[in-house]
Design a protein around this motif. Structure first.
Motif, PDB file in Angstrom:
ATOM      1  N   PHE A 265       1.119  -1.113  -0.053  1.00 19.65           N
ATOM      2  CA  PHE A 265      -0.282  -0.079   0.142  1.00 19.65           C
ATOM      3  C   PHE A 265       0.858   0.904   0.170  1.00 19.65           C
ATOM      4  CE2 PHE A 265      -3.810  -2.169   1.143  1.00 19.65           C
ATOM      5  CZ  PHE A 265      -3.425  -3.652   2.023  1.00 19.65           C
TER       6      PHE A 265
ATOM      7  N   TYR B 280      -0.168   5.125   1.268  1.00 16.57           N
ATOM      8  CA  TYR B 280      -0.957   5.742   2.081  1.00 16.57           C
ATOM      9  C   TYR B 280      -0.404   7.257   1.987  1.00 16.57           C
ATOM     10  CZ  TYR B 280      -3.775   2.844   4.634  1.00 16.57           C
ATOM     11  OH  TYR B 280      -4.875   1.334   4.360  1.00 16.57           O
TER      12      TYR B 280
ATOM     13  N   GLN C  60      -0.718  11.083   4.302  1.00 15.55           N
ATOM     14  CA  GLN C  60      -1.492  12.019   5.064  1.00 15.55           C
ATOM     15  C   GLN C  60      -1.208  13.393   4.544  1.00 15.55           C
ATOM     16  OE1 GLN C  60       1.447  11.263   8.937  1.00 15.55           O
ATOM     17  NE2 GLN C  60      -0.839  10.964  10.130  1.00 15.55           N
TER      18      GLN C  60
ATOM     19  N   LEU D 234      -4.623   9.293   7.814  1.00 19.80           N
ATOM     20  CA  LEU D 234      -4.472   8.881   6.606  1.00 19.80           C
ATOM     21  C   LEU D 234      -5.196   7.943   5.688  1.00 19.80           C
ATOM     22  CD1 LEU D 234      -1.565   6.488   8.190  1.00 19.80           C
ATOM     23  CD2 LEU D 234      -0.659   7.661   7.142  1.00 19.80           C
TER      24      LEU D 234
ATOM     25  N   LEU E  20      -5.787   6.755   1.657  1.00 20.91           N
ATOM     26  CA  LEU E  20      -5.333   5.466   1.408  1.00 20.91           C
ATOM     27  C   LEU E  20      -5.419   5.741  -0.435  1.00 20.91           C
ATOM     28  CD1 LEU E  20      -4.741   2.293   0.294  1.00 20.91           C
ATOM     29  CD2 LEU E  20      -6.532   1.467  -0.274  1.00 20.91           C
TER      30      LEU E  20
ATOM     31  N   LYS F  56      -2.804   0.569  -3.836  1.00 22.66           N
ATOM     32  CA  LYS F  56      -2.902  -0.833  -3.773  1.00 22.66           C
ATOM     33  C   LYS F  56      -2.230  -1.461  -4.453  1.00 22.66           C
ATOM     34  CE  LYS F  56      -7.386  -3.035  -2.344  1.00 22.66           C
ATOM     35  NZ  LYS F  56      -8.185  -3.788  -1.588  1.00 22.66           N
TER      36      LYS F  56
END
Lengths: 114, 112
Positions: B34, B36, B38, B44, B46, B49
């Motif tokens: 993944f 992520y 921020q 967070l 996504l 993936k």
């Protein structure tokens, strides 16, 4: 459809106190995971709840405990707070357990321990 | 044990530059991988993936390919924008348990 929500957004406690953080999972999600993110670091896994049972725990002492309720919302409790517990606490929910399941994160609760 | 290593930041680029953030992993079995993101003051999100070797995840112009032979999942974007400024986390989840293991994060600054 509402996302993952957490409360409170910010919290200040003193060393030795106890704290309860709350998380409402996304609609239809039965799995909740909690993470601790120290400043400048990646999140660290605390534990996970699946259908009201603990389903895995990271390297955190027993004073970190949790609950999951029948509506799949969850609480994280921390007893005997220490200065190092100051961090952003993130809750994540997923539709189910499993390697391929995506975990959706809430905005977090920022805890400061003085 | 299982781990993720990503390039240290901060990474500073000009708008429209090409972005690569390197990520390698160590894991037994076949993890899901993944990225992520921020944004300042937020939790967070996504970004993308991939669940098996040679899968390519993509979203919002970002791409990453699951390379089992090099145990890598590098994040790329052809033309970054100021709004891409954030911290990016590479992460994995194994079949053994459900916890996500994160890298330390890479802070990205895009200059106008």
């Amino acid at each position: 459809e509402t996302g993952v929500t957490q409360s409170p957004t910010h919290l200040i406690k003193t060393r030795g106190q106890q704290v309860t953080l709350r998380c409402s999972s996304q609609s239809g999600h039965n799995t909740v995971s909690w993470y601790q993110q120290a400043l400048g670091q990646g999140p660290q896994f605390i534990f996970q709840y699946y259908r009201e049972e603990e389903n895995g725990r990271g390297n955190f002492p027993p004073r970190f405990s949790g609950l999951q309720f029948p509506n799949y919302s969850s609480e994280l409790n921390v007893n005997a707070l220490e200065l190092d517990d100051s961090a952003l606490y993130l809750c994540a929910s997923s539709l189910d357990r499993g390697r391929g399941e995506t975990q959706y994160f809430g905005p977090g609760t920022r805890l400061l321990v003085l | 044990g299982d781990s993720v290593t990503q390039m240290e930041g901060p990474v500073t680029l000009s708008e429209e530059a090409f972005l690569t953030i390197n990520c390698t992993y160590t894991a037994t079995g076949y993890p899901s991988l993944f990225w992520y993101v921020q944004y300042p003051g937020e939790g967070l999100q996504l970004l993308l993936k991939a669940t098996k070797a040679d899968d390519k995840g993509s979203n919002k112009g970002f791409e990453a390919t699951y390379r089992k032979e090099t145990t890598s999942f590098h994040l790329e974007k052809g033309s970054v924008q100021v709004s891409d400024s954030a911290v990016y986390f590479c992460a994995l989840k194994t079949s053994r348990d459900d916890k996500i293991i994160f890298g330390k994060g890479t802070r990205l600054h895009i200059l106008p």
